[in-house]
Write a protein that holds these residues in place. Structure first.
Motif, PDB file in Angstrom:
ATOM      1  N   TYR A  87      36.567  39.676  74.239  1.00  0.00           N
ATOM      2  CA  TYR A  87      36.638  40.745  75.239  1.00  0.00           C
ATOM      3  C   TYR A  87      37.721  41.761  74.870  1.00  0.00           C
ATOM      4  O   TYR A  87      37.520  42.973  74.998  1.00  0.00           O
ATOM      5  CB  TYR A  87      36.890  40.142  76.628  1.00  0.00           C
ATOM      6  CG  TYR A  87      35.821  39.159  77.015  1.00  0.00           C
ATOM      7  CD1 TYR A  87      34.511  39.581  77.195  1.00  0.00           C
ATOM      8  CD2 TYR A  87      36.105  37.803  77.155  1.00  0.00           C
ATOM      9  CE1 TYR A  87      33.505  38.680  77.511  1.00  0.00           C
ATOM     10  CE2 TYR A  87      35.110  36.896  77.479  1.00  0.00           C
ATOM     11  CZ  TYR A  87      33.816  37.332  77.648  1.00  0.00           C
ATOM     12  OH  TYR A  87      32.819  36.439  77.954  1.00  0.00           O
ATOM     13  N   GLY A  88      38.844  41.260  74.405  1.00  0.00           N
ATOM     14  CA  GLY A  88      39.890  42.177  73.967  1.00  0.00           C
ATOM     15  C   GLY A  88      39.475  42.979  72.751  1.00  0.00           C
ATOM     16  O   GLY A  88      39.734  44.190  72.666  1.00  0.00           O
ATOM     17  N   GLN A  89      38.804  42.332  71.823  1.00  0.00           N
ATOM     18  CA  GLN A  89      38.423  43.030  70.590  1.00  0.00           C
ATOM     19  C   GLN A  89      37.374  44.105  70.844  1.00  0.00           C
ATOM     20  O   GLN A  89      37.363  45.135  70.159  1.00  0.00           O
ATOM     21  CB  GLN A  89      37.952  41.997  69.564  1.00  0.00           C
ATOM     22  CG  GLN A  89      39.104  41.193  68.995  1.00  0.00           C
ATOM     23  CD  GLN A  89      38.836  39.704  68.931  1.00  0.00           C
ATOM     24  OE1 GLN A  89      37.714  39.250  69.153  1.00  0.00           O
ATOM     25  NE2 GLN A  89      39.864  38.941  68.621  1.00  0.00           N
ATOM     26  N   ILE A  90      36.514  43.889  71.825  1.00  0.00           N
ATOM     27  CA  ILE A  90      35.546  44.932  72.165  1.00  0.00           C
ATOM     28  C   ILE A  90      36.270  46.161  72.718  1.00  0.00           C
ATOM     29  O   ILE A  90      35.997  47.299  72.311  1.00  0.00           O
ATOM     30  CB  ILE A  90      34.519  44.393  73.178  1.00  0.00           C
ATOM     31  CG1 ILE A  90      33.567  43.418  72.496  1.00  0.00           C
ATOM     32  CG2 ILE A  90      33.734  45.532  73.817  1.00  0.00           C
ATOM     33  CD1 ILE A  90      32.618  42.722  73.436  1.00  0.00           C
ATOM     34  N   VAL A  91      37.182  45.954  73.646  1.00  0.00           N
ATOM     35  CA  VAL A  91      37.891  47.088  74.245  1.00  0.00           C
ATOM     36  C   VAL A  91      38.772  47.772  73.215  1.00  0.00           C
ATOM     37  O   VAL A  91      38.797  49.014  73.127  1.00  0.00           O
ATOM     38  CB  VAL A  91      38.714  46.638  75.462  1.00  0.00           C
ATOM     39  CG1 VAL A  91      39.536  47.797  76.005  1.00  0.00           C
ATOM     40  CG2 VAL A  91      37.795  46.093  76.556  1.00  0.00           C
ATOM     41  N   LEU A  92      39.493  47.011  72.407  1.00  0.00           N
ATOM     42  CA  LEU A  92      40.380  47.611  71.412  1.00  0.00           C
ATOM     43  C   LEU A  92      39.597  48.388  70.369  1.00  0.00           C
ATOM     44  O   LEU A  92      40.032  49.450  69.915  1.00  0.00           O
ATOM     45  CB  LEU A  92      41.249  46.537  70.744  1.00  0.00           C
ATOM     46  CG  LEU A  92      42.619  46.300  71.396  1.00  0.00           C
ATOM     47  CD1 LEU A  92      42.477  45.810  72.836  1.00  0.00           C
ATOM     48  CD2 LEU A  92      43.439  45.297  70.588  1.00  0.00           C
ATOM     49  N   SER A  93      38.437  47.871  69.969  1.00  0.00           N
ATOM     50  CA  SER A  93      37.604  48.609  69.008  1.00  0.00           C
ATOM     51  C   SER A  93      37.090  49.907  69.609  1.00  0.00           C
ATOM     52  O   SER A  93      36.945  50.916  68.910  1.00  0.00           O
ATOM     53  CB  SER A  93      36.410  47.742  68.571  1.00  0.00           C
ATOM     54  OG  SER A  93      36.824  46.608  67.863  1.00  0.00           O
ATOM     55  N   SER A  94      36.807  49.881  70.924  1.00  0.00           N
ATOM     56  CA  SER A  94      36.205  51.037  71.585  1.00  0.00           C
ATOM     57  C   SER A  94      37.217  52.086  72.011  1.00  0.00           C
ATOM     58  O   SER A  94      36.854  53.250  72.245  1.00  0.00           O
ATOM     59  CB  SER A  94      35.417  50.576  72.822  1.00  0.00           C
ATOM     60  OG  SER A  94      34.446  49.611  72.486  1.00  0.00           O
ATOM     61  N   ALA A  95      38.482  51.700  72.129  1.00  0.00           N
ATOM     62  CA  ALA A  95      39.477  52.583  72.736  1.00  0.00           C
ATOM     63  C   ALA A  95      39.624  53.909  71.998  1.00  0.00           C
ATOM     64  O   ALA A  95      39.782  54.970  72.627  1.00  0.00           O
ATOM     65  CB  ALA A  95      40.828  51.868  72.808  1.00  0.00           C
ATOM     66  N   GLN A  96      39.573  53.883  70.676  1.00  0.00           N
ATOM     67  CA  GLN A  96      39.809  55.105  69.914  1.00  0.00           C
ATOM     68  C   GLN A  96      38.800  56.201  70.269  1.00  0.00           C
ATOM     69  O   GLN A  96      39.119  57.397  70.208  1.00  0.00           O
ATOM     70  CB  GLN A  96      39.755  54.822  68.411  1.00  0.00           C
ATOM     71  CG  GLN A  96      40.104  56.038  67.559  1.00  0.00           C
ATOM     72  CD  GLN A  96      40.324  55.682  66.102  1.00  0.00           C
ATOM     73  OE1 GLN A  96      40.584  54.535  65.770  1.00  0.00           O
ATOM     74  NE2 GLN A  96      40.226  56.664  65.229  1.00  0.00           N
ATOM     75  N   ALA A  97      37.606  55.781  70.644  1.00  0.00           N
ATOM     76  CA  ALA A  97      36.562  56.764  70.946  1.00  0.00           C
ATOM     77  C   ALA A  97      36.888  57.615  72.168  1.00  0.00           C
ATOM     78  O   ALA A  97      36.261  58.657  72.388  1.00  0.00           O
ATOM     79  CB  ALA A  97      35.224  56.055  71.148  1.00  0.00           C
ATOM     80  N   PHE A  98      37.861  57.208  72.984  1.00  0.00           N
ATOM     81  CA  PHE A  98      38.279  58.004  74.132  1.00  0.00           C
ATOM     82  C   PHE A  98      39.402  58.982  73.783  1.00  0.00           C
ATOM     83  O   PHE A  98      39.743  59.848  74.582  1.00  0.00           O
ATOM     84  CB  PHE A  98      38.763  57.079  75.259  1.00  0.00           C
ATOM     85  CG  PHE A  98      37.681  56.238  75.862  1.00  0.00           C
ATOM     86  CD1 PHE A  98      36.929  56.713  76.931  1.00  0.00           C
ATOM     87  CD2 PHE A  98      37.387  54.986  75.349  1.00  0.00           C
ATOM     88  CE1 PHE A  98      35.925  55.933  77.482  1.00  0.00           C
ATOM     89  CE2 PHE A  98      36.394  54.196  75.894  1.00  0.00           C
ATOM     90  CZ  PHE A  98      35.651  54.676  76.966  1.00  0.00           C
ATOM     91  N   PHE A  99      39.969  58.846  72.579  1.00  0.00           N
ATOM     92  CA  PHE A  99      41.129  59.649  72.208  1.00  0.00           C
ATOM     93  C   PHE A  99      40.895  60.544  70.991  1.00  0.00           C
ATOM     94  O   PHE A  99      41.518  61.601  70.885  1.00  0.00           O
ATOM     95  CB  PHE A  99      42.326  58.722  71.904  1.00  0.00           C
ATOM     96  CG  PHE A  99      42.795  57.902  73.060  1.00  0.00           C
ATOM     97  CD1 PHE A  99      43.793  58.370  73.903  1.00  0.00           C
ATOM     98  CD2 PHE A  99      42.243  56.657  73.323  1.00  0.00           C
ATOM     99  CE1 PHE A  99      44.232  57.612  74.981  1.00  0.00           C
ATOM    100  CE2 PHE A  99      42.680  55.887  74.400  1.00  0.00           C
ATOM    101  CZ  PHE A  99      43.674  56.372  75.230  1.00  0.00           C
ATOM    102  N   ASP A 100      40.017  60.127  70.073  1.00  0.00           N
ATOM    103  CA  ASP A 100      39.900  60.773  68.769  1.00  0.00           C
ATOM    104  C   ASP A 100      38.844  61.886  68.817  1.00  0.00           C
ATOM    105  O   ASP A 100      37.638  61.622  68.912  1.00  0.00           O
ATOM    106  CB  ASP A 100      39.532  59.735  67.711  1.00  0.00           C
ATOM    107  CG  ASP A 100      39.755  60.243  66.298  1.00  0.00           C
ATOM    108  OD1 ASP A 100      39.665  61.467  66.083  1.00  0.00           O
ATOM    109  OD2 ASP A 100      40.023  59.419  65.412  1.00  0.00           O
TER     110      ASP A 100
END
Length: 598
Positions: free
Chosen positions: A351-364
Motif C-alpha cells: 500500500y505504501g509503495q503504490i502511493v509513493l510510486s504515484s505521488a510524483q505524478a501530482f507534482f511533476d
C-alpha cells in the motif's frame, strides 16, 4: 558449467540472455513470463539432437579459441567477436529491434542476429534448437527456401535468413564468406530484402537507445555503471502494460542446494517501486508513466480491497506455482519453478509503495499525464487499506512462507502512504483531506514507535513487540520515518551492522527461515547499508564499500540477487532489478557534483 556471465538483449517486449560465447541460453515468448524457447541455462533433461543443445541458439566457429562480448555503446545491442585457432574472426551482432515507426513503438517478438566475417577463412556452425511446452520438448519444424518455421506455443515463429537453409537444418559447418542475417520473429512472410531491412533495424535501434540514454540525468562519477543499469532496468519493463518484472529469469538458486529457486518474471509492487524511484532520479519518466498506468489498472481491479504483492505483466492475479520436471536446473540445482505462490501472501507494504510510486505524478509537470483529483480519490482507498493493515501480521518483504508477524517495514510503508497522501492533498488544494491524512499518519507513527522502539537498546526492532533485526530497518531514514541524524537511527544502524554485516556484504536477516539459515548476502541490502553510511556522514567508508560491490558485477556490468559472502560468487535470479537500483542510487548519492570539473 553454466554461469551468470550473461548479456541481456531486449526491446521491452521480449528479451534473451546471451552467454559469453554467442549462445542464446534463456529467453521467452511472446513476453518475459511466457514459454521459454531458449532454456539451456536451466539444463533440460531430454537428449538433444547431435551437437544441438536443447533450448539454445548458438553461433560457433570450428576450432574456436576465444570469444569477446561487448555492448555497442549506450545500447543493449551485443557484439561478440569469435576467433579460431587460425586467426579467423567473426562478429556476431545480437539485438531485439526497437524503433518508432508509423507513430508507434515497433518492438516485435523477434530476435535478430547478424554474422559478419572479419578476418581469415572462418568456418561457422549455426545451431538453433528452440523449445516449447515449458521447455519439455524440441519445437517441430517445417522449412521453405529462405525460412524455417518452428511450431512453438502459444504462437509459431519463423526464422527468415539469407544463409543456406540446408546448413542450418543439418547443423553442419560452412565457410563464412559474406555477412549473414537471421530474423527469428512472427510466423509471417518477411517483407523486403532481409539484409537491408536488418541493417536498417540495427541502425534505428542503436539510435533509439542512444537517444534515450542521452536524456538521462546521470552523476559525474560511475557513468557507465549507471547507464548500463538504467538500460537493463528499462529492459525489465513490459512496455505494453507498464509492468516491471523483478528479474528476467526463474529458478536461479540463492546458493548451492538452497531450494530457494523462485520465478521472478513477474511484477512485484515493491520491486517496481524501487525501480521507478531509481529511474526517476535519472529523469527516465517514460518508465514511471508506463508503470503508473499499470498501477491504476491494478487498483481498479482490486476495487478498494486487498492488493497482492505481485501480478503477471498483463495484470493477472493468479500465478499458480508448479515445478517443471523436465529440467535439472541451473548447474543441476533444481527445482525449476514456473509461477510464484507468493501471490497468495499478505504483504502490507504494497500500500505504501503504490502511493509513493504515484505521488510524483501530482507534482511533476514534465509528465504527459499528471495525476488528477479523481486519481487522488482512488489513492485514498489504498490509504484506507494501509490504515487497516499497518498493525496486522503479514509475510513481510522477505516473503516468509510459514510464519507471520507485524513487520516494522510493512507498518512504516503503510505510514508513508498516509504521510504522502497528506502532502498530495495539500498540493492539490484539499486542506480538509490534508489534515485528515496528516493526523492519521501521526497516530500511526506513534503506534509504530511504541511497538518497535526498544528503550533499553535505544533502537528499533524489525517486528512489533520483538527484538529481531533485519536489513529493512535501514530504510527508516529513506522513508522519512526518522531523520538520518536521529540517534535512534544511528543506534539501529550500529545494531544491524553488528548482527548482519559480513565484511563487505549485508545479510537481509540472520535467523532461520522456512529453508534454514541464509548462506548468501542480499545485494540490495548491501546497497541499503552504503546509503545509510552516506546519510550518517560515513562517506569514505561508503565509497570503499561501493567500489567493492562494483567488483562483483558480471562482465556485462550487472548483478544478480545474491552474493556468497565467503567466495564472492553471484547467485540468484539475473539481472535483478533490486541490485541495479542499488548501483544507480549509490552512484547518485556518492558522486562528486558536476561543479567539481569546472
Amino acid at each position: 558449467m553454466n554461469t551468470l556471465d550473461l548479456w541481456p538483449i531486449g526491446n521491452c517486449q521480449v528479451s534473451a540472455l546471451v552467454d559469453a560465447e554467442a549462445g542464446f541460453v534463456w529467453g521467452c515468448q511472446p513476453r518475459v513470463d511466457g514459454d521459454p524457447l531458449f532454456c539451456s541455462l536451466l539444463e533440460p533433461k531430454r537428449d538433444p539432437a547431435p551437437d544441438r543443445p536443447a533450448g539454445e541458439w548458438r553461433i560457433a566457429l570450428v576450432d574456436q579459441v576465444s570469444a569477446e562480448p561487448s555492448y555497442v555503446r549506450n545500447t543493449p545491442i551485443l557484439t561478440t567477436r569469435l576467433t579460431d585457432k587460425r586467426g579467423g574472426m567473426v562478429d556476431v551482432i545480437d539485438f531485439c529491434p526497437r524503433q518508432e515507426r508509423s507513430g508507434r513503438m515497433y518492438r516485435p517478438v523477434a530476435f535478430l542476429r547478424i554474422v559478419r566475417p572479419v578476418a581469415g577463412s572462418p568456418r561457422v556452425r549455426i545451431l538453433l534448437n528452440p523449445s516449447r511446452a515449458g521447455g519439455a520438448e524440441d519445437a517441430p519444424t517445417t522449412s521453405g527456401t529462405n525460412h524455417i518455421r518452428f511450431l512453438l506455443h502459444p504462437q509459431p515463429m519463423r526464422l527468415t535468413t539469407d544463409a543456406p537453409i540446408g546448413n542450418l537444418l543439418d547443423g553442419e559447418p560452412f565457410r563464412l564468406e559474406r555477412t549473414l542475417n537471421f530474423f527469428l520473429g512472427p510466423d509471417e512472410p518477411f517483407v523486403g530484402n532481409v539484409e537491408q531491412e536488418m541493417a536498417r533495424m540495427l541502425h534505428q535501434t542503436k539510435r533509439h537507445w542512444q537517444t534515450w540514454v542521452r536524456g538521462l540525468a546521470i552523476p559525474l562519477e560511475w557513468q557507465e555503471v549507471v547507464i548500463r543499469s538504467a538500460i537493463t532496468l528499462k529492459l525489465c519493463q513490459h512496455e505494453e502494460t507498464g509492468a516491471i518484472v523483478a528479474a528476467l529469469t526463474t529458478s536461479i538458486p540463492e546458493h548451492d542446494g538452497s531450494q530457494r529457486n523462485w520465478d521472478y518474471r513477474y511484477c512485484w509492487i515493491r520491486d517496481a517501486y524501487y525501480t521507478v524511484q531509481a529511474l526517476n532520479r535519472l529523469g527516465a519518466l517514460d518508465v514511471l508513466e508506463g508503470y503508473l498506468t499499470y498501477l491504476r489498472n491494478i487498483i481498479d481491479a482490486a476495487e478498494g480491497g486487498t492488493i497482492q504483492p505481485l501480478y503477471s505483466v498483463s495484470g493477472q492475479s493468479r500465478l499458480e506455482e508448479s515445478e517443471a520436471k523436465g529440467f535439472a536446473g541451473y548447474r543441476g540445482l533444481g527445482p525449476v519453478r514456473f509461477g510464484n505462490a507468493a501471490y497468495t501472501q499478505i504483504q502490507h507494504d504494497a500500500y505504501g509503495q503504490i502511493v509513493l510510486s504515484s505521488a510524483q505524478a501530482f507534482f511533476d509537470r514534465r509528465l504527459l499525464r499528471m495525476a488528477t483529483r479523481e486519481d487522488f480519490t482512488t489513492l485514498e482507498s489504498v490509504g484506507e487499506q494501509a490504515v487497516r493493515a499497518f498493525d496486522q501480521p503479514d509475510a513481510g518483504l522477505w516473503e516468509f512462507r510459514t510464519k507471520s508477524s507485524v513487520h516494522t517495514y510493512s507498518a512504516v510503508m503503510c505510514w508513508a502512504a498516509c504521510d504522502r497522501l497528506a502532502k498530495i492533498a495539500a498540493t492539490i488544494g484539499l486542506p480538509d483531506r490534508a489534515e485528515y491524512w496528516a493526523a492519521t499518519a501521526a497516530r500511526m507513527r506513534a503506534a509504530i514507535t511504541e511497538q518497535t522502539f526498544l528503550d533499553g537498546d535505544q533502537r528499533f526492532a524489525a517486528t512489533f513487540g520483538g527484538d529481531e533485526l533485519d536489513a529493512s530497518l535501514l530504510q527508516l531514514a529513506d522513508l522519512q520515518f526518522v531523520d538520518p541524524g536521529d540517534p535512534r537511527f544511528g543506534n539501529t544502524l550500529d545494531a544491524v551492522e553488528r548482527e548482519l554485516r559480513k565484511g563487505e556484504h549485508m545479510l537481509r536477516y540472520a535467523s532461520e527461515d522456512d529453508f534454514g539459515r541464509p548462506q548468501t548476502a542480499f545485494n540490495f541490502c548491501t546497497f541499503w547499508l552504503i546509503e545509510s553510511l552516506h546519510l550518517t556522514g560515513r562517506d569514505e567508508e561508503a565509497r570503499m564499500l561501493y567500489a567493492k560491490m562494483l567488483e562483483r558485477r558480471t562482465p556485462a556490468g550487472l548483478l544478480s540477487e545474491d552474493t556468497d559472502f565467503r567466495t564472492g560468487e553471484l547467485w540468484g535470479n539475473y539481472p535483478q532489478t533490486y541490485s541495479l537500483v542499488g548501483l544507480i542510487n549509490c552512484a547518485v548519492f556518492l558522486s562528486r557534483p558536476w561543479s567539481a570539473i569546472r
